[in-house]
Design a protein around this motif. Structure first.
Motif, PDB file in Angstrom:
ATOM      1  N   ARG A  63       0.838  -1.198   0.000  1.00 37.34           N
ATOM      2  CA  ARG A  63       0.000   0.000   0.000  1.00 37.34           C
ATOM      3  C   ARG A  63       0.874   1.249   0.000  1.00 37.34           C
ATOM      4  NH1 ARG A  63      -2.473  -2.943   4.405  1.00 37.34           N
ATOM      5  NH2 ARG A  63      -4.363  -4.035   3.715  1.00 37.34           N
ATOM      6  N   VAL A  64       0.412   2.274  -0.710  1.00 32.63           N
ATOM      7  CA  VAL A  64       1.092   3.569  -0.704  1.00 32.63           C
ATOM      8  C   VAL A  64       0.176   4.689  -0.199  1.00 32.63           C
ATOM      9  CG1 VAL A  64       2.661   2.916  -2.560  1.00 32.63           C
ATOM     10  CG2 VAL A  64       0.483   4.030  -3.130  1.00 32.63           C
ATOM     11  N   GLY A  65      -1.086   4.362   0.077  1.00 35.59           N
ATOM     12  CA  GLY A  65      -2.020   5.367   0.575  1.00 35.59           C
ATOM     13  C   GLY A  65      -3.360   4.743   0.877  1.00 35.59           C
ATOM     14  N   GLY A  66      -4.286   5.542   1.418  1.00 34.76           N
ATOM     15  CA  GLY A  66      -5.599   5.004   1.705  1.00 34.76           C
ATOM     16  C   GLY A  66      -6.545   6.057   2.272  1.00 34.76           C
ATOM     17  N   TYR A  67      -7.823   5.693   2.359  1.00 35.99           N
ATOM     18  CA  TYR A  67      -8.847   6.500   3.018  1.00 35.99           C
ATOM     19  C   TYR A  67      -9.548   5.611   4.030  1.00 35.99           C
ATOM     20  CZ  TYR A  67      -8.371  10.195  -0.475  1.00 35.99           C
ATOM     21  OH  TYR A  67      -7.893  11.201  -1.265  1.00 35.99           O
ATOM     22  N   ASN A  68      -9.826   6.164   5.205  1.00 33.42           N
ATOM     23  CA  ASN A  68     -10.345   5.348   6.296  1.00 33.42           C
ATOM     24  C   ASN A  68     -11.602   5.974   6.883  1.00 33.42           C
ATOM     25  OD1 ASN A  68     -10.268   3.170   8.109  1.00 33.42           O
ATOM     26  ND2 ASN A  68      -9.266   4.418   9.675  1.00 33.42           N
ATOM     27  N   PHE A  69     -12.774   5.485   6.408  1.00 37.40           N
ATOM     28  CA  PHE A  69     -14.061   5.917   6.946  1.00 37.40           C
ATOM     29  C   PHE A  69     -14.868   4.663   7.305  1.00 37.40           C
ATOM     30  CE2 PHE A  69     -12.728   9.402   4.188  1.00 37.40           C
ATOM     31  CZ  PHE A  69     -12.806  10.462   5.077  1.00 37.40           C
ATOM     32  N   PRO A  70     -14.487   3.984   8.394  1.00 37.64           N
ATOM     33  CA  PRO A  70     -15.143   2.727   8.768  1.00 37.64           C
ATOM     34  C   PRO A  70     -16.537   2.953   9.350  1.00 37.64           C
ATOM     35  CG  PRO A  70     -13.568   3.375  10.450  1.00 37.64           C
ATOM     36  CD  PRO A  70     -13.419   4.363   9.334  1.00 37.64           C
ATOM     37  N   GLN A  71     -17.293   1.864   9.417  1.00 39.28           N
ATOM     38  CA  GLN A  71     -18.657   1.929   9.939  1.00 39.28           C
ATOM     39  C   GLN A  71     -18.677   2.391  11.386  1.00 39.28           C
ATOM     40  OE1 GLN A  71     -20.933   1.452   7.803  1.00 39.28           O
ATOM     41  NE2 GLN A  71     -22.867   0.850   8.742  1.00 39.28           N
ATOM     42  N   SER A  72     -17.637   2.080  12.129  1.00 36.92           N
ATOM     43  CA  SER A  72     -17.591   2.471  13.536  1.00 36.92           C
ATOM     44  C   SER A  72     -17.509   3.976  13.716  1.00 36.92           C
ATOM     45  CB  SER A  72     -16.380   1.821  14.219  1.00 36.92           C
ATOM     46  OG  SER A  72     -15.185   2.205  13.570  1.00 36.92           O
ATOM     47  N   ALA A  73     -17.066   4.705  12.669  1.00 33.95           N
ATOM     48  CA  ALA A  73     -16.957   6.162  12.758  1.00 33.95           C
ATOM     49  C   ALA A  73     -18.250   6.850  12.327  1.00 33.95           C
ATOM     50  CB  ALA A  73     -15.787   6.653  11.912  1.00 33.95           C
ATOM     51  N   ALA A  74     -18.866   6.345  11.248  1.00 35.85           N
ATOM     52  CA  ALA A  74     -20.117   6.934  10.760  1.00 35.85           C
ATOM     53  C   ALA A  74     -20.826   5.909   9.887  1.00 35.85           C
ATOM     54  CB  ALA A  74     -19.837   8.205   9.969  1.00 35.85           C
ATOM     55  N   VAL A  75     -22.085   5.643  10.163  1.00 37.93           N
ATOM     56  CA  VAL A  75     -22.815   4.594   9.451  1.00 37.93           C
ATOM     57  C   VAL A  75     -23.265   5.034   8.065  1.00 37.93           C
ATOM     58  CG1 VAL A  75     -23.612   3.541  11.591  1.00 37.93           C
ATOM     59  CG2 VAL A  75     -25.011   5.286  10.480  1.00 37.93           C
ATOM     60  N   PHE A  76     -23.119   6.321   7.741  1.00 37.89           N
ATOM     61  CA  PHE A  76     -23.639   6.832   6.471  1.00 37.89           C
ATOM     62  C   PHE A  76     -22.648   6.615   5.300  1.00 37.89           C
ATOM     63  CE2 PHE A  76     -25.199   9.665   9.876  1.00 37.89           C
ATOM     64  CZ  PHE A  76     -26.541   9.335   9.818  1.00 37.89           C
ATOM     65  N   TYR A  77     -21.391   6.267   5.589  1.00 44.23           N
ATOM     66  CA  TYR A  77     -20.361   6.247   4.549  1.00 44.23           C
ATOM     67  C   TYR A  77     -20.097   4.874   3.954  1.00 44.23           C
ATOM     68  CZ  TYR A  77     -19.430  10.838   6.555  1.00 44.23           C
ATOM     69  OH  TYR A  77     -19.546  12.125   7.021  1.00 44.23           O
ATOM     70  N   GLY A  78     -20.903   3.871   4.334  1.00 39.55           N
ATOM     71  CA  GLY A  78     -20.814   2.576   3.679  1.00 39.55           C
ATOM     72  C   GLY A  78     -19.622   1.735   4.088  1.00 39.55           C
ATOM     73  N   ASN A  79     -19.072   1.989   5.281  1.00 40.02           N
ATOM     74  CA  ASN A  79     -17.881   1.255   5.728  1.00 40.02           C
ATOM     75  C   ASN A  79     -16.777   1.369   4.678  1.00 40.02           C
ATOM     76  OD1 ASN A  79     -16.493  -0.295   7.658  1.00 40.02           O
ATOM     77  ND2 ASN A  79     -16.999  -2.214   6.625  1.00 40.02           N
ATOM     78  N   SER A  80     -16.489   2.595   4.286  1.00 39.52           N
ATOM     79  CA  SER A  80     -15.582   2.858   3.161  1.00 39.52           C
ATOM     80  C   SER A  80     -14.136   2.954   3.646  1.00 39.52           C
ATOM     81  CB  SER A  80     -15.988   4.145   2.437  1.00 39.52           C
ATOM     82  OG  SER A  80     -17.263   3.991   1.849  1.00 39.52           O
ATOM     83  N   VAL A  81     -13.444   1.852   3.537  1.00 37.33           N
ATOM     84  CA  VAL A  81     -12.011   1.771   3.851  1.00 37.33           C
ATOM     85  C   VAL A  81     -11.318   1.304   2.574  1.00 37.33           C
ATOM     86  CG1 VAL A  81     -10.241   0.715   5.298  1.00 37.33           C
ATOM     87  CG2 VAL A  81     -12.516   1.195   6.250  1.00 37.33           C
ATOM     88  N   SER A  82     -10.534   2.185   1.972  1.00 39.46           N
ATOM     89  CA  SER A  82      -9.936   1.876   0.675  1.00 39.46           C
ATOM     90  C   SER A  82      -8.441   2.109   0.710  1.00 39.46           C
ATOM     91  CB  SER A  82     -10.572   2.727  -0.434  1.00 39.46           C
ATOM     92  OG  SER A  82     -10.457   4.103  -0.131  1.00 39.46           O
ATOM     93  N   ALA A  83      -7.715   1.378  -0.152  1.00 43.15           N
ATOM     94  CA  ALA A  83      -6.258   1.473  -0.205  1.00 43.15           C
ATOM     95  C   ALA A  83      -5.799   1.646  -1.639  1.00 43.15           C
ATOM     96  CB  ALA A  83      -5.624   0.224   0.402  1.00 43.15           C
ATOM     97  N   PHE A  84      -4.613   2.235  -1.776  1.00 41.46           N
ATOM     98  CA  PHE A  84      -3.975   2.429  -3.075  1.00 41.46           C
ATOM     99  C   PHE A  84      -2.637   1.710  -3.054  1.00 41.46           C
ATOM    100  CE2 PHE A  84      -6.809   5.850  -2.068  1.00 41.46           C
ATOM    101  CZ  PHE A  84      -7.544   6.011  -3.237  1.00 41.46           C
ATOM    102  N   TYR A  85      -2.328   1.030  -4.157  1.00 44.08           N
ATOM    103  CA  TYR A  85      -1.198   0.111  -4.177  1.00 44.08           C
ATOM    104  C   TYR A  85      -0.126   0.547  -5.165  1.00 44.08           C
ATOM    105  CZ  TYR A  85      -3.745  -3.213  -1.275  1.00 44.08           C
ATOM    106  OH  TYR A  85      -4.395  -3.806  -0.228  1.00 44.08           O
TER     107      TYR A  85
END
Length: 741
Positions: free
Chosen positions: A705-727
């Motif tokens: 991985r070289v980067g990512g975005y971290n918006f897990p369900q535990s932080a906010a239920v509206f964002y779709g458990n959006s945890v993504s990475a860039f490789y």
């Protein structure tokens, strides 16, 4: 345990390198072994031998980059101690850079970099289009540690200098073509030479492209592809022996598809139930994104450099430059066809800079003094689309900057062996920032084409201005133990300018409209540089300790359907470490090199708002430095033999990066330690007229991985458990053919 073992092996190999090389050197005496090349750099704004510069500098020639198979400047992180150079998350050509733990975590407009990028002494203020492809260059220099005296604000971590190739006396035409994995096709053509006795011209064009490493499984579009065109044009005029002028223009255009990243966890709806089709794709380069596949980045620049030899000891130099750029892109944070969390964005920037230098070279005193002016604007807009609520938060704004500075840096030869250097820079920044942020009902706002969106709550709409000033000194003492060995100690300061958070939300964080203060670094450094064994071994080493104050960190906390974003001066920290670089000519056919970097970076104070307790608390014990692996290292050798009236060189190399965190708060996105293995085979004809090369990168096909975005369900239920990475790129094999006429 496995990572610790690899780290120990790498450190042990580096520590054993000097006696092993010494033994090889002794055995090779009398076998016609050539000396290691002595490099000349301009780290202190004047030409000096690398061993005489009291700064930790990595200088990489075009030949070395060719041997390493480098395609863009991010390759430098593989063999430069304590350096991170990566393509920013969501982009193909936006740069994220860190040196010794200091850098720019946020490429949003208005947020200043911590590592300065220079192209032929012209400062590049914004990270967009800054992932420079390696072509038509002379060398690249990486200056580690604060460079606030000679390079000014925003070089608090260091500087990267991209030095293009000069125009010679003879007309030269060069063409190079590359083809390889993922249908990569690169083509570079240049023509340089004299037009008259006093006028020279150079023109270089390059196209760099390949198919996607992955695919958008929703739309069928390429994902992680590359489509970049670049051009440079140069005109050099020497009307007399004492006058020299250089007019240079450059352009970069990137039409690669946007990088949406790879979903790392299953998607969840507002009730925390699995979303159909929301499982992570099996290929880390694939996506299901539905936000769009169009991306356009362009950057253009024009500079005029003038030099006037006033006398044998005094030279006046002027550097005038203008740059502008724009970006139209989109990042699908949720990686799904539906717009759970989509971010379309637009950036625009322009800058004018003027620098005047007076360079003096006397018998005992050498140095430079000057003034610098910058006038720049960084602007942009983006939508935060929260599809499950049919809500869009529109954000737009700009930051205007005027910066003035005066600087001087001189060295005095106390004796033939002892030299003292001293300098300082005073900088004043005037900034004006405007931030607009508003809720809209609907998918996207009028800023991005939805005229039917219903306007709602205005979250921010303010204009504010602030001024920042700082004096940054530097002093060093160096001693020549003999003509080939120099030791030095130094003290230096740097600062990164304050500003305004372009995501500021007056409702959630009312204080954010006041902006944030500058951050500063004080650095203590000592090193030993030189040559051993009849100049067949070069060794550069540095020890450093730094104190980091008022550190700027972008803190984004999901609050309901919104995101509370604020750039905070969170407190203070310290860093210490060691850096080693060595190159050896072992036999007439064999050269080798190794690097090793170690850094320990720790927060002493990290004060931020805790949503759970609704209090400002100190999180120093639970926060870490991002993009700062403790250990970095590399090793390579080049074996050359005569073949078919030319020279064949084989260069295998290996690089290591320890585990590191993507953000100050550890998460599942954090990268484990990994190795990269590369190799090249290059045949060069006599006089460098022809060159054929076979290059392989990431030969073990490592996924990292070289980067990512971290918006897990535990932080906010509206964002779709959006945890993504860039490789980083997968294994690639390329064949290149180059010819000179």
């Amino acid at each position: 345990m496995k990572a610790m073992l690899k780290t120990a092996l790498l450190a042990g190999a580096a520590c054993a390198a000097i006696p092993a090389i010494a033994s090889a050197q002794t055995a090779s005496q009398g076998q016609g072994v050539s000396a290691v090349e002595e490099l000349v750099v301009t780290a202190r704004r004047r030409e000096e031998s690398l061993k005489d510069v009291p700064v930790a500098v990595t200088a990489v020639t075009s030949e070395r980059l060719e041997q390493q198979g480098a395609r863009d400047i991010t390759t430098l992180q593989q063999f430069t101690p304590n350096l991170t150079l990566q393509v920013a998350r969501g982009s193909n050509s936006t740069l994220i850079s860190f040196i010794r733990g200091v850098g720019q975590q946020d490429p949003l407009w208005g947020f200043e970099p911590g590592v300065g990028l220079y192209v032929d002494d012209v400062y590049v203020a914004r990270p967009q289009a800054a992932v420079l492809d390696v072509y038509d260059i002379e060398r690249i220099e990486v200056l580690r540690g604060p460079q606030g005296t000679l390079y000014g604000r925003n070089t608090i971590g260091g500087a990267v200098k991209y030095v293009t190739a000069k125009i010679g006396d003879q007309t030269e035409v060069k063409v190079k073509g590359t083809y390889g994995s993922y249908n990569e096709f690169d083509a570079v053509a240049s023509v340089k030479g004299k037009l008259t006795d006093t006028l020279r011209m150079g023109l270089t064009y390059g196209h760099f492209g390949h198919d996607g490493y992955g695919k958008n499984l929703n739309t069928g579009a390429e994902h992680y592809n590359k489509d970049v065109d670049a051009m440079r044009a140069t005109l050099e005029w020497s009307p007399t022996e004492k006058l020299f002028f250089r007019l240079a223009g450059d352009m970069v255009q990137d039409d690669s598809a946007p990088r949406h990243g790879h979903r790392e966890v299953p998607a969840l709806n507002i009730l925390s139930q699995p979303i159909a089709g929301g499982a992570p794709p099996s290929n880390v380069y694939d996506t299901y994104a539905g936000a769009g596949d169009k991306n356009h980045v362009e950057s253009k620049g024009l500079s005029l450099t003038g030099e006037w030899d006033l006398s044998d000891t005094l030279k006046l130099k002027s550097i005038t430059a203008y740059r502008n750029g724009k970006t139209k892109t989109i990042i699908d944070f949720d990686e799904l066809p539906q717009p759970l969390l989509d971010i379309p964005g637009y950036y625009a920037d322009h800058q004018f800079t003027q620098e005047l230098q007076l360079l003096y070279t006397g018998e005992k005193l050498q140095g430079v003094a000057g003034v610098y002016y910058l006038n720049a604007t960084a602007a942009g807009a983006f939508d935060t689309v929260v599809g499950q609520l049919n809500l869009t938060i529109a954000t737009a704004g700009y930051v205007d900057t005027e910066s003035y500075s005066a600087f001087a840096d001189f060295s005095y030869d106390v004796t033939d062996a002892l030299k003292v250097s001293f300098g300082g820079r005073y900088t004043k920044d005037d900034k004006e920032g405007h931030v607009y942020r508003q809720n809209f009902t609907g998918i996207r706002s009028p800023l991005f084409g939805n005229a039917a969106a219903v306007p709602g709550l205005v979250r921010s709409n303010f204009t504010n201005s602030r001024s920042f000033s700082k004096f940054t000194p530097r002093v060093s003492v160096s001693y020549k133990f003999d003509p080939d060995l120099t030791g030095y100690v130094s003290y230096s300061q740097g600062f990164k300018s304050g500003g305004f958070d372009m995501r500021a939300d007056e409702i959630l964080t009312p204080s954010s409209k006041n902006g944030y203060a500058p951050e500063t670094v004080e650095s203590y450094e000592g090193g030993l540089k030189g040559y051993f064994f009849d100049r067949r071994l070069s060794l550069n080493s540095a020890l450093f300790y730094a104190k980091y104050k008022d550190q700027q960190v972008t803190v984004q906390t999901p609050v309901g359907a919104s995101i509370a974003s604020q750039v905070l001066n969170i407190g203070k920290s310290h860093m210490y470490g060691v850096e080693l670089e060595g190159t050896a000519s072992l036999t007439s056919n064999l050269t080798a090199g190794a690097t090793l970097g170690y850094i320990k970076a720790e927060f002493d104070e990290y004060k931020a708002y805790n949503p759970a307790t609704k209090l400002v608390e100190d999180f120093a014990n639970s926060r870490v430095f991002q993009n700062t692996p403790e250990w970095t290292g590399s090793a390579y050798f080049t074996y050359g033999v005569d073949l078919a009236d030319g020279r064949l060189a084989f260069t295998p190399s290996v690089s290591y990066r320890d585990k590191f965190s993507m953000f100050e708060t550890p998460s599942i996105l954090d990268q484990k330690a990994y190795w990269l293995v590369d190799a090249s085979l290059v045949w060069t004809a006599p006089g460098d007229r022809y060159r054929v090369s076979l290059k392989g990168t990431n030969l073990t096909d490592e996924r990292y991985r070289v980067g990512g975005y971290n918006f897990p369900q535990s932080a906010a239920v509206f964002y779709g458990n959006s945890v993504s990475a860039f490789y980083g790129p997968p294994r690639t094999v390329l064949v290149s053919v180059e010819a000179k006429f």
